[in-house]
Design a protein around this motif. Sequence first.
Motif, short mmCIF file in Angstrom:
data_model
loop_
_atom_site.label_atom_id
_atom_site.label_comp_id
_atom_site.label_asym_id
_atom_site.label_seq_id
_atom_site.Cartn_x
_atom_site.Cartn_y
_atom_site.Cartn_z
N GLU A 116 -65.96 -88.06 -39.22
CA GLU A 116 -65.68 -88.36 -40.50
C GLU A 116 -66.03 -87.29 -41.48
O GLU A 116 -67.05 -86.27 -41.13
N VAL A 117 -65.36 -86.96 -42.59
CA VAL A 117 -65.21 -86.03 -43.50
C VAL A 117 -66.23 -86.57 -44.81
O VAL A 117 -65.95 -87.58 -45.22
N ASP A 118 -67.30 -85.89 -45.12
CA ASP A 118 -68.15 -86.06 -46.12
C ASP A 118 -68.06 -85.06 -47.32
O ASP A 118 -67.83 -83.88 -46.90
N SER A 119 -68.31 -85.35 -48.57
CA SER A 119 -68.42 -84.22 -49.75
C SER A 119 -69.22 -83.15 -49.59
O SER A 119 -69.30 -81.98 -50.09
N THR A 120 -70.26 -83.41 -48.74
CA THR A 120 -71.23 -82.37 -48.53
C THR A 120 -70.94 -81.34 -47.29
O THR A 120 -71.89 -80.40 -47.12
N ASP A 121 -70.04 -81.59 -46.55
CA ASP A 121 -69.68 -80.64 -45.45
C ASP A 121 -69.03 -79.35 -45.79
O ASP A 121 -68.29 -79.23 -46.94
N THR A 122 -69.17 -78.36 -44.68
CA THR A 122 -68.53 -77.21 -45.34
C THR A 122 -67.56 -76.81 -44.06
O THR A 122 -67.84 -77.30 -43.00
N PHE A 123 -66.54 -75.99 -44.23
CA PHE A 123 -65.39 -75.80 -43.31
C PHE A 123 -65.31 -74.27 -43.33
O PHE A 123 -65.31 -73.40 -44.15
N SER A 124 -64.87 -73.88 -41.96
CA SER A 124 -64.46 -72.36 -41.82
C SER A 124 -63.47 -72.54 -40.64
O SER A 124 -63.23 -73.42 -40.11
N ILE A 125 -62.88 -71.23 -40.70
CA ILE A 125 -61.77 -70.99 -39.61
C ILE A 125 -62.17 -71.11 -38.30
O ILE A 125 -63.39 -70.25 -37.79
N ASN A 126 -61.82 -71.58 -37.30
CA ASN A 126 -62.08 -71.83 -35.84
C ASN A 126 -61.60 -70.68 -35.27
O ASN A 126 -60.57 -70.70 -34.95
N ALA A 127 -62.69 -69.91 -34.88
CA ALA A 127 -62.36 -68.46 -34.23
C ALA A 127 -61.86 -68.73 -32.68
O ALA A 127 -61.26 -67.87 -32.01
N ASN A 128 -62.48 -69.81 -32.22
CA ASN A 128 -62.05 -70.30 -30.95
C ASN A 128 -60.83 -70.94 -30.47
O ASN A 128 -60.52 -71.30 -29.42
N PHE A 129 -60.16 -71.23 -31.94
CA PHE A 129 -58.87 -72.11 -31.36
C PHE A 129 -57.80 -71.25 -30.46
O PHE A 129 -57.39 -69.97 -30.78
N SER A 130 -57.27 -72.11 -29.62
CA SER A 130 -56.33 -71.46 -28.73
C SER A 130 -55.27 -72.56 -28.34
O SER A 130 -55.86 -73.63 -28.02
N ASP A 131 -54.16 -72.39 -27.85
CA ASP A 131 -53.19 -73.32 -27.26
C ASP A 131 -52.24 -72.68 -26.67
O ASP A 131 -51.84 -71.57 -27.04
#
Length: 901
Positions: free
Chosen positions: A785-800
């Motif tokens: 779930e997403v809450d208003s207090t969360d923080t976000f950043s780019i996922n450097a480990n993303f791969s596909d």
Amino acid sequence: MHTYAQLCIDPEDLRLTDIDVQQNSSQCWVLHQLDVPLMPPPKLSRERSSQRSLKDSFASSASGRDAIECSPSKRPKLSHPQPRQSAGPLPANAMYDFSKPNHIDLTSASAAMTTVAKKSGGMTRQVDASVQSGPKKLVVKNLRQTPRSDPEKYFKQVLSQLDAALSAILINERLPYSNEELYRGVENLCRQGRAAPLFRALCEKCKEGISSQFAKPLVAQASTLDSTGVLRSVLESWEAWNVRLKTIHSIFYFLDRSYLLRSPSLPTIEEMGTSEFRNQVFSHPTLQPGILSGACSLMNAERAETLVERDSALLCRAIKMFYSLGVYSSHFEPELLGRSSSYFASWSDDKVETLDLAHYIQACQKLIDQELQRCDDLGLDTVTRKSLETYLEDLLIDGDKQREKLLSTTGLSALLQADDRDTLKQLYGLLRRRDLCEKLRPPFEAFISEQGSQIVFDEAREQEMVVRLLNFKKKLDMTWEHSFLMHVGLGHSLREAFEAFINKSKRSNMTWGTDNPKPGEMIAKHVDMVLKGGLKAIPANTTAAKNDNHVDADASSEDVDVEINKQLDNVLELFRFVHGKAVFEAFYKRDLARRLLLNRSASADAEKSMLTRLTSECGAGFTHNLEQMFKDMELAREEVTSYKSMLEERDSRPTIDLNVSVLSASAWPSYPDVPLIIPREVQQQTTIFEQYYKAKHSGRKLTWKHSLAHCQLKAYLPKGNKEFVVSSYQAVVLLIFKDKSTNAEVTYDHIQAASGLDDVELKRTLQSLACAKYKVLSKTPKGREVDSTDTFSINANFSDQKYRIKINQIQAKETKEENKETHERVAADRAYETQAAIVRIMKSRKTITHLDLVSDVIAATKSRGVLDAGDIKKNIEKLIEKEYMEREQTEDGRNAYSYLA
């Protein structure tokens, strides 16, 4: 009959040997075995003169010829001149009187002979001179006379021989005389006119023999035997009597053919023998009950499958005996039918109480098949077979308890639920025997309505509704074809029951408190799934290739199109049952818009094919807006092409590739305006396009619906570059991280301020980017779930492995709010349509009673679905409040309404 032969006789050549004279019935004496050499016919001319002279000598007599009377069977016929006229044959006493003249005694050696020399071939013949004196009678002396037999004595002798032979036959001993001798004796007696007494004697002898040899011994031992034993003993006696009767028939065959067959009132020997056995043995009061009871006992043992092979053969022999004796219809059949009826009634009462419906049907069908097969195996008469079949139908099917059990709703529902088509076919076959198939309609309709309602109102599995309905319909169709043999009445029941439950409405959470039928919505979503996902989206249990569980991925496009069309045809069968097409139209239009705008259609041909089907089913008015949506997409592509040509002419090269779809607001679904801060580059391009469009089409106003937009972004990530296909909301959020470092964290509030999205849309968007399958962003802390207090950043480990990735586009899915809005809008449109129908009716009728108004409104709006009387009354109240109509009373006190102009 008299035969005359002309003879040329020389006295020297005349020889008589063993002359025998008998007196025939006409008192004529006939000469037998007369050994007289006859003169051969003339061959040479020189012989003719001598013969002619001989003829002349005979002609000199009174008649010119000597006549000898001979038996026609003893001598060959010569030439036949006309016989002389005679007064008649001589009496017997005159034949031996030689004192009269003109009589020649051939036995006397001193008979006067006159020799006449005649030369014929160098030989001299002597001729009796008396021959020339005239016709003479031939007299035979020393004749041995055969004594005449006494016919009465001969009759008694032959009758005695036949009596002895019959006695030997009846006690099964060797015949004292040969069969030929006995047969000749019967023939002689019949030829002498003794057939009638001979037949009477034969009947008396056979009657006496049957009584002594068969009837009395059987009666004597009947008290010590059971019914089966009595039957076996009588059968053995019958077969023994048949063997002896054949021997008697062979001896008296001439009597049977020459006398009895020509006398209609008399029986033949075989009929006489059968009748005597029937009268003395079968009809005996001691034997007859045992015979019939034994045969019926064997029949019941055969039904109970306890009969041994030997007794089974005994039953067959007994039935043949009944046929031969002529007692089958008069004695055996009534006894058999009476006992069979009791057996069937007892069997049915027991089974109907102890067995469930399926086993009772199978047992009844087995019993009927066995009985009919038994009738064929035992050679029972067709009348007996029909009577037994009637008893079976009366007691197994048409009884009160039996009919109640066969037509029970619970039992039939269990069979239909188990999809036991074979047992259902047997049930249908049983009911068809008594024309009770129409009685199956109420329980059949009740099962369909109950099962269908459970599917329609199952909230937990509402997404599977259409698939379950398709499978349910397919199962019912197969049952109707295989088990019910496509009965017309049951076919109507199937369609009527399906139509009834699929249009049931209930105010529930599934329809957001409205009374809209849920199947219309789910059918539209199923069509959307098929047209959007193609063959891959079709459930395996609804495809034609059920045995393969799926269609090969390498299947040709033609096969895919064929399978998609089959699925669309199946869905259209459900669509035909839906009365209210408004719900389907609303959801189908919204789903079609998403497919067209997001380019999610699997096949353009399938889209057009479905549109053609809807036009054919509902008319052009129903699909007018849908067709306009396809036209708008064609015009939009042409508009974009023209816009890009204009940019090329201006030698303008924008940094982004913009594609705009200009839609008609009246044909497309309405979408809410969601606030969104779009990137500056996109804003510049939209402004240029809007200026171009207004310059080309004056007077038109463009409203941008960013919620339907989608974008393609190129991302440069630490583990490889990717291309993301995302929605406009997702693109705006991702572009916020464009100038951020990999480890930089962005708060929820910052993202909301930069994007301009409200909390609902922003949370949904961030959840799709950070918590779904492709986690392009990292969320702190971790969670679904997403809450208003969360923080976000780019996922450097993303791969596909894929370079081009489609991230779950949230705008491609319907939200609960959109679903609720659609249902409420459909309900509101339905209310407006009802009010418009009421106003039209009131305007034409001016004054109308309440009941008439309700029925007219239902009839006017039935094409869009059947309205509830309560909803009609609510809309009447609204129109009264709006002063379109008012209440009044009729003369008889009924409620009525009058129209207010």
